[in-house]
Design a protein around this motif. Structure first.
Motif, PDB file in Angstrom:
ATOM      1  N   VAL A  74       1.002  -1.228   0.085  1.00 13.15           N
ATOM      2  CA  VAL A  74       0.249  -0.027  -0.058  1.00 13.15           C
ATOM      3  C   VAL A  74       0.837   1.138   0.122  1.00 13.15           C
ATOM      4  O   VAL A  74       0.672   2.096  -0.933  1.00 13.15           O
ATOM      5  CB  VAL A  74      -0.923  -0.039   1.222  1.00 13.15           C
ATOM      6  CG1 VAL A  74      -1.536   1.315   1.474  1.00 13.15           C
ATOM      7  CG2 VAL A  74      -2.088  -1.027   0.992  1.00 13.15           C
ATOM      8  N   GLY A  77       2.296   1.958  -3.279  1.00 12.32           N
ATOM      9  CA  GLY A  77       1.186   2.442  -4.242  1.00 12.32           C
ATOM     10  C   GLY A  77       0.850   1.358  -5.093  1.00 12.32           C
ATOM     11  O   GLY A  77       0.146   1.816  -6.154  1.00 12.32           O
ATOM     12  N   VAL A  79      -1.144  -1.124  -4.068  1.00 12.55           N
ATOM     13  CA  VAL A  79      -2.084  -1.896  -3.620  1.00 12.55           C
ATOM     14  C   VAL A  79      -3.105  -0.662  -2.980  1.00 12.55           C
ATOM     15  O   VAL A  79      -2.516   0.078  -2.405  1.00 12.55           O
ATOM     16  CB  VAL A  79      -1.791  -3.044  -2.639  1.00 12.55           C
ATOM     17  CG1 VAL A  79      -3.231  -3.230  -1.889  1.00 12.55           C
ATOM     18  CG2 VAL A  79      -1.258  -4.079  -3.175  1.00 12.55           C
ATOM     19  N   TRP A  80      -4.119  -0.736  -3.272  1.00 13.26           N
ATOM     20  CA  TRP A  80      -5.164   0.156  -2.483  1.00 13.26           C
ATOM     21  C   TRP A  80      -5.984  -0.431  -1.357  1.00 13.26           C
ATOM     22  O   TRP A  80      -6.115  -1.686  -1.281  1.00 13.26           O
ATOM     23  CB  TRP A  80      -6.344   0.884  -3.546  1.00 13.26           C
ATOM     24  CG  TRP A  80      -6.988  -0.013  -3.987  1.00 13.26           C
ATOM     25  CD1 TRP A  80      -7.047  -0.291  -5.568  1.00 13.26           C
ATOM     26  CD2 TRP A  80      -8.276  -0.640  -3.736  1.00 13.26           C
ATOM     27  NE1 TRP A  80      -8.158  -1.336  -5.715  1.00 13.26           N
ATOM     28  CE2 TRP A  80      -8.920  -1.490  -4.810  1.00 13.26           C
ATOM     29  CE3 TRP A  80      -8.919  -0.794  -2.511  1.00 13.26           C
ATOM     30  CZ2 TRP A  80      -9.903  -2.245  -4.628  1.00 13.26           C
ATOM     31  CZ3 TRP A  80     -10.075  -1.533  -2.568  1.00 13.26           C
ATOM     32  CH2 TRP A  80     -10.715  -2.317  -3.553  1.00 13.26           C
ATOM     33  N   ARG A  81      -6.381   0.252  -0.407  1.00 12.46           N
ATOM     34  CA  ARG A  81      -6.934  -0.391   0.768  1.00 12.46           C
ATOM     35  C   ARG A  81      -8.220   0.463   1.213  1.00 12.46           C
ATOM     36  O   ARG A  81      -8.294   1.792   1.006  1.00 12.46           O
ATOM     37  CB  ARG A  81      -5.913  -0.093   2.158  1.00 12.46           C
ATOM     38  CG  ARG A  81      -6.449  -0.741   3.384  1.00 12.46           C
ATOM     39  CD  ARG A  81      -5.437  -0.477   4.491  1.00 12.46           C
ATOM     40  NE  ARG A  81      -5.681  -1.269   5.562  1.00 12.46           N
ATOM     41  CZ  ARG A  81      -6.076  -0.429   6.734  1.00 12.46           C
ATOM     42  NH1 ARG A  81      -6.386   0.832   6.658  1.00 12.46           N
ATOM     43  NH2 ARG A  81      -6.403  -1.233   7.709  1.00 12.46           N
ATOM     44  N   LYS A  82      -9.228  -0.231   1.267  1.00 19.15           N
ATOM     45  CA  LYS A  82     -10.538   0.410   1.653  1.00 19.15           C
ATOM     46  C   LYS A  82     -10.999  -0.075   3.016  1.00 19.15           C
ATOM     47  O   LYS A  82     -11.489  -1.396   3.057  1.00 19.15           O
ATOM     48  CB  LYS A  82     -11.589   0.324   0.421  1.00 19.15           C
ATOM     49  CG  LYS A  82     -12.993   0.827   0.986  1.00 19.15           C
ATOM     50  CD  LYS A  82     -13.913   0.402  -0.218  1.00 19.15           C
ATOM     51  CE  LYS A  82     -15.373   0.991   0.034  1.00 19.15           C
ATOM     52  NZ  LYS A  82     -16.207   0.660  -0.967  1.00 19.15           N
ATOM     53  N   TYR A  93      -8.725  -4.977  -0.012  1.00 18.55           N
ATOM     54  CA  TYR A  93      -7.711  -4.749  -0.831  1.00 18.55           C
ATOM     55  C   TYR A  93      -7.816  -4.971  -2.292  1.00 18.55           C
ATOM     56  O   TYR A  93      -8.361  -5.889  -2.630  1.00 18.55           O
ATOM     57  CB  TYR A  93      -6.357  -5.365  -0.283  1.00 18.55           C
ATOM     58  CG  TYR A  93      -6.247  -5.119   1.160  1.00 18.55           C
ATOM     59  CD1 TYR A  93      -5.229  -4.186   1.625  1.00 18.55           C
ATOM     60  CD2 TYR A  93      -6.726  -5.829   2.148  1.00 18.55           C
ATOM     61  CE1 TYR A  93      -4.893  -3.771   2.907  1.00 18.55           C
ATOM     62  CE2 TYR A  93      -6.451  -5.651   3.522  1.00 18.55           C
ATOM     63  CZ  TYR A  93      -5.441  -4.414   3.885  1.00 18.55           C
ATOM     64  OH  TYR A  93      -5.158  -4.360   5.112  1.00 18.55           O
ATOM     65  N   LEU A  95      -5.787  -3.999  -6.235  1.00 21.98           N
ATOM     66  CA  LEU A  95      -4.535  -3.418  -7.004  1.00 21.98           C
ATOM     67  C   LEU A  95      -4.731  -2.057  -7.659  1.00 21.98           C
ATOM     68  O   LEU A  95      -5.929  -1.872  -8.215  1.00 21.98           O
ATOM     69  CB  LEU A  95      -4.149  -4.475  -8.106  1.00 21.98           C
ATOM     70  CG  LEU A  95      -3.465  -5.698  -7.786  1.00 21.98           C
ATOM     71  CD1 LEU A  95      -2.920  -6.590  -8.866  1.00 21.98           C
ATOM     72  CD2 LEU A  95      -2.289  -5.729  -6.635  1.00 21.98           C
ATOM     73  N   THR A  96      -3.825  -1.136  -7.626  1.00 24.30           N
ATOM     74  CA  THR A  96      -3.987   0.031  -8.294  1.00 24.30           C
ATOM     75  C   THR A  96      -3.395  -0.184  -9.594  1.00 24.30           C
ATOM     76  O   THR A  96      -3.046  -1.354 -10.003  1.00 24.30           O
ATOM     77  CB  THR A  96      -2.925   0.927  -7.492  1.00 24.30           C
ATOM     78  OG1 THR A  96      -1.615   0.342  -7.749  1.00 24.30           O
ATOM     79  CG2 THR A  96      -3.329   1.393  -6.189  1.00 24.30           C
ATOM     80  N   GLU A  97      -3.447   0.709 -10.509  1.00 26.25           N
ATOM     81  CA  GLU A  97      -2.916   0.736 -11.947  1.00 26.25           C
ATOM     82  C   GLU A  97      -1.589   0.396 -11.810  1.00 26.25           C
ATOM     83  O   GLU A  97      -1.016  -0.592 -12.826  1.00 26.25           O
ATOM     84  CB  GLU A  97      -3.424   2.046 -12.572  1.00 26.25           C
ATOM     85  CG  GLU A  97      -2.998   2.003 -14.198  1.00 26.25           C
ATOM     86  CD  GLU A  97      -3.123   3.449 -14.637  1.00 26.25           C
ATOM     87  OE1 GLU A  97      -2.653   3.515 -15.749  1.00 26.25           O
ATOM     88  OE2 GLU A  97      -4.320   4.104 -14.414  1.00 26.25           O
ATOM     89  N   GLY A  99       0.012  -1.251  -9.656  1.00 22.69           N
ATOM     90  CA  GLY A  99      -0.179  -2.799  -9.255  1.00 22.69           C
ATOM     91  C   GLY A  99      -0.253  -3.678 -10.312  1.00 22.69           C
ATOM     92  O   GLY A  99       0.286  -4.786 -10.386  1.00 22.69           O
TER      93      GLY A  99
END
Length: 123
Positions: A74, A77, A79-82, A93, A95-97, A99
């Motif tokens: 995270v 940058g 992995v995103w976490r909500k 969790y 993947l971001t662009e 990722g």
């Protein structure tokens, strides 16, 4: 002597010195290729997952190691976490662009390795 097209470097200046110990790109590569980083990225390629789903999907990983691995991915940058404000909190969790871009060759590598291995159980 070959008559091929001359090699032209697209970027004339290096952005990072990956062989230097202070290189930030080197840190990200170390996190991606860590014991569990590869598997987290591959696991999240198909869809976003909650913490416990990731833990169940990646056999052999402890909660502590999963939490540590996710934390650095995270921060990098990848992995995103909500967090959903429920009791207990539901944390998802994905993947971001960045990722997705980084995990693609990892998935291809894993696919190539498994294609070359003998079928499971055979030597």
């Amino acid at each position: 002597m070959g008559l091929g097209a001359p090699f032209i470097r697209a970027e004339t200046e290096k952005r990072y010195d990956e062989l230097h110990t202070d290189c930030p790109a080197r840190d990200v590569v170390n996190h991606v290729t860590s014991r569990w980083g590869v598997w987290v990225l591959i696991c999240l390629r198909s869809n976003a997952l909650r913490f416990y789903e990731l833990r169940e999907s990646i056999q052999g990983i402890s909660e502590k190691m999963l939490a540590q691995t996710l934390r650095v991915l995270v921060q990098d940058g990848l992995v995103w976490r909500k967090v959903e404000p429920t009791t207990p909190p539901q944390v998802t969790y994905g993947l971001t662009e960045f990722g997705l871009d980084v995990s693609e060759p990892l998935t291809e590598l894993f696919d190539r390795v498994t294609q070359r291995l003998a079928p499971h159980g055979e030597k």
